[in-house]
Design an enzyme around this catalytic site. Structure first.
Site, short mmCIF file in Angstrom:
data_model
loop_
_atom_site.label_atom_id
_atom_site.label_comp_id
_atom_site.label_asym_id
_atom_site.label_seq_id
_atom_site.Cartn_x
_atom_site.Cartn_y
_atom_site.Cartn_z
CG ASP A 302 -2.36 0.50 1.36
OD1 ASP A 302 -1.94 1.34 -0.22
OD2 ASP A 302 -3.11 1.02 1.56
C1 BGC Z 1 -5.37 2.87 0.61
C2 BGC Z 1 -4.98 2.33 -1.18
C3 BGC Z 1 -4.93 3.31 -2.41
C4 BGC Z 1 -4.07 4.07 -2.08
C5 BGC Z 1 -3.21 4.86 -3.84
C6 BGC Z 1 -3.95 4.18 0.08
O1 BGC Z 1 -3.59 4.68 0.79
O2 BGC Z 1 -5.13 1.96 0.98
O3 BGC Z 1 -6.72 1.68 -1.29
O4 BGC Z 1 -5.37 2.46 -3.58
O5 BGC Z 1 -3.83 4.65 -0.91
O6 BGC Z 1 -4.31 5.42 -3.13
#
Ligand code: BGC
Length: 763
Positions: A302
């Site tokens: 993530d």
């Molecule tokens: C989120 C993800 C997301 C990623 C990119 C993160 O903060 O948890 O779900 O895909 O950011 O924006």
């Protein structure tokens, strides 16, 4: 290896204070916008504020290399090409393929460098689960929770196809969805992005989305792996889960996606049993990539959740916002010194990435990306340049099929549109948000999505008031009165008194980075409902919520009907009009339980902790939602799987047989008949639950199949459900076991409305 704790700037600290303020009061969220801090900055800030725990500094010493791929694997040819290509890559080129170029290092939310000599165009990674985020001219689909509520396999695939088409059109190679964390805690912020509380339903829904997305050559990402079921402390807490619960509840949705061939998995921010999920050798190398589950795609972190390169294969977003931690060589990200990675492990990471890339033929005919996610957009554009008319139809269908009529005691619905009828539309949730194309619900007006990276810009929103008004025009003599604010009770009451039927719209919002503080409706919604119901004996309540809410007014004698509309996306108003006027017969089913009181749920968000690593104990194990209610004999207001129709269905003729007569462990074929005994054609969602033998030590019943079927008035259809043997596995004494004994097959219209049962000796 050292880790660099990220020191928040004064601006960041101020933003964080704002964030805390926002979760204290639901409405205060608007303050975030008024402060001038954009949602984007805020999200970025909450993502980078991760404590770097020195305990894990050396985790990368356990390097793990994947087993060779078997020749009968569907990705084998691509794998051969990938291995071949690796021979012509330098170490430095490989590093740029496993580490992103930073959140704003390109036009997409995540990018990796191209290597033209091997036909690798680099990845463009973009959120999210309901449509391409931060891009205009897309379809804002209903939330995953709505899709799960349809219990419709075909719509699940079509939903994925819409996503696939649009991500591809914009040249996005990797879609950051579907999200499949479960409704463990009803107030958890991202529940609206989730397929609900049941692992079987979640697995079907997520994997069919993956099928649709990947059918268009876009790589889907199953996220967030794993046990990421709340937002408070999401980057610092440890979710502590026993092995059986992991394997039976939290792993199955991911496994279902892997069986479907998902290309990517995103590991989550949190720690899992004391180790960061993204650096958890046992979790990722032994279990996820181990011989049994055998995930062959790539694990990406993530955003900024990178703690070690032992387990994950792609570090996202890579270079951090603070500056140039990404030097030409050696490479260091978030304190990870990539120079230390053994060549074999680096090859393994690149092999996984390239295998998926070649398998989906992205080297051959994938369009280039033609947008920039990072430019500022006007906030009040409405209905511009919308080309995806066909996709809007799918968005509408999913919206309708996922609308759950939970109460219709006096059969007030569908609206009997006699002449001179006055409809009163009441509540702030019935009108358009004041600002469009930002995350709706944060700026007042109807709630069509929750907030955070899970949402997208809306090409348009049909508000409930607009939808109903447009539909009412077709009906001679029908008048629409309205007061679409929550502020004052007096005008709400006045409209309710003047109307023959009062329809009151209310909402409850949440999103990434913030859990709900309670399960109440927002902005005094309960008081408005109470006042309207006191004033009008034909009151209908429509809820646009991110999940279950408390419903203190539910037994009010004047509240004749209640609808959970959840978060229906851009078509919301047209969807609810369809249902209210009976143009479509409702068939949605709750993918979660609604209890009277918050204390009746098995688990809740951990909001406070003095620990550096707050411990979230998943001590309820298998027992949350209906599994918990069943075990403790709690009668919910509305059980899991519940939803009404305008017609009545009768079940009969349940038969259960082994697929292969001689094999006591063969899959089961379950068939039964459903007759439409009422006055409207409609869909019925038949659910199959299994009661395991005592020795299996399972919850009283588990969902193991479903089918949504259309039955015309007076007709009967035969439904067949295949109950796969693997669905009867039980994790006992450290491994999968089949328990021989008597299995009860329960067929019903909800988890508490079982219409037929049959007992079979199995195993
Ligand atoms: C989120 C993800 C997301 C990623 C990119 C993160 O903060 O948890 O779900 O895909 O950011 O924006």
């Amino acid at each position: 290896m050292s880790k660099n704790p990220t020191k928040p700037s004064r601006h960041q600290t101020a933003q964080k204070a704002l964030y805390l303020l926002a979760i204290l009061s639901a409405n205060a969220f608007v303050a975030l916008f008024l402060s001038g801090a954009s949602m984007l900055d805020w999200l970025t800030e909450t993502r980078t504020m991760q404590p770097h725990n020195p305990q894990y500094a050396n985790a990368s010493l356990q390097w793990h290399i994947s087993r060779p791929m078997r020749a009968d694997h569907p990705w084998f040819d691509a794998n051969v090409r990938a291995k071949d290509a690796i021979n012509s890559l330098t170490r430095s080129q490989k590093k740029y393929m496993v580490i992103g170029l930073g959140e704003r290092g390109g036009p997409c939310e995540g990018v990796t460098a191209a290597q033209p000599h091997i036909n690798f165009k680099g990845f463009c990674l973009q959120d999210g689960p309901v449509g391409p985020r931060m891009i205009e001219n897309i379809t804002a689909l209903p939330g995953h929770v709505n899709l799960a509520a349809t219990f419709d396999r075909s719509l699940m695939v079509q939903y994925g196809e819409v996503l696939g088409t649009e991500f591809r059109k914009w040249g996005i190679s990797v879609q950051l969805g579907p999200m499949m964390n479960l409704f463990r805690a009803p107030a958890a912020g991202r529940n609206w992005e989730s397929p609900g509380a049941d692992p079987y339903l979640a697995g079907v829904s997520a994997s069919l989305i993956v099928r649709g997305v990947q059918s268009k050559g876009v790589i889907a990402t199953a996220k967030h792996f794993i046990a990421n079921e709340q937002e408070a402390f999401r980057t610092s807490s440890s979710s502590n889960v026993d092995m059986r619960t992991l394997m039976e509840i939290y792993m199955p949705p991911f496994e279902a996606c892997i069986r479907e061939g998902v290309g990517a998995i995103m590991c989550s921010y949190n720690l899992f049993n004391g180790e960061y999920a993204c650096a958890n050798n046992h979790l990722i190398n032994d279990i996820l990539k181990g011989p049994e589950i055998d995930f062959r795609g790539f694990v990406m972190t993530d955003w900024f959740a990178s703690y070690s390169l032992t387990a994950s294969d792609m570090v996202m977003a890579g270079r951090d916002n603070a500056g140039d931690t990404l030097g030409p060589d050696p490479l260091s990200v978030d304190g990870l010194d990539v120079a230390d990675i053994p060549e074999e492990r680096l090859n393994d990471m690149v092999e996984r990435i390239l295998t998926v890339y070649y398998h989906f033929r992205q080297d051959v005919d994938f369009p280039p990306h033609t947008f920039n996610a990072w430019i500022d957009r006007p906030k009040n554009v409405y209905n511009y340049n919308y080309e995806f008319k066909k996709n809007a139809i799918i968005a509408h269908r999913v919206g309708v099929a996922g609308t759950v009529l939970v109460k219709d005691d006096r059969r007030i619905l569908p609206l009997k549109t006699a002449s001179n009828l006055k409809l009163g539309i009441i509540g702030e949730d019935a009108r358009l948000p004041r600002i469009l194309n930002v995350e709706p619900g944060t700026a007042g007006g109807t709630l069509a999505h929750g907030t955070g990276s899970g949402t997208c810009e809306f090409p348009y929103i049909i508000s409930p008031l607009e939808g109903i008004t447009m539909r009412a025009k077709k009906q001679k003599g029908l008048q629409v009165l309205s007061y679409t604010e929550n502020q004052d009770i007096a005008p709400a009451r006045k409209v309710a008194q003047e109307a023959d039927i009062a329809i009151v719209f209310q909402q409850a919002n949440s999103g990434e980075g913030w859990d709900r503080k309670d399960l109440k409706l927002w902005a005094g919604g309960d008081d408005v409902i109470q006042a309207v119901a006191d004033a009008n004996k034909n009151t209908i309540v429509v809820l646009h919520t991110v999940g279950a809410v408390e419903m203190p007014w539910i037994n009010h004698p004047n509240i004749s009907a209640v609808i959970y509309g959840l978060v229906p996306g851009q078509e919301t108003g047209a969807v609810i009009a369809d249902i209210l006027f009976g143009d479509s017969n409702p068939s949605g089913r709750l993918p979660f339980t609604v209890h009277k009181d918050r204390s009746e749920y098995a688990a809740d968000v951990l909001y406070e902790s003095k620990d550096t690593i707050p411990q979230i104990e998943y001590k309820e194990g298998l027992y949350f939602d209906y599994r918990h209610a069943d075990k403790h004999n709690i009668t919910p207001i509305f059980p899991f799987g519940h939803g009404l129709s305008y017609t009545d269905f009768k079940y009969s003729n349940l038969q259960v047989s082994r697929q292969t007569k001689s094999d006591p462990k063969s899959s089961l074929k379950v068939s039964f008949k459903i007759a439409n005994m009422g006055k409207y054609d409609g869909h019925e969602v038949a659910q199959l639950y299994v009661k395991f033998p005592e020795a299996a030590d399972e919850p009283p019943k588990l969902l193991k199949g479903f089918e949504r079927v259309f039955v015309k008035v007076g007709k009967t259809v035969t439904v067949e459900i295949l109950l796969e043997a693997r669905e009867l596995r039980v994790w006992l004494e450290g491994g999968w076991k089949y328990v021989a004994g008597e299995y009860e097959i329960l067929i019903g219209a909800s988890s508490r409305d079982i219409r037929a049962t049959s007992v079979i000796k199995w195993g």
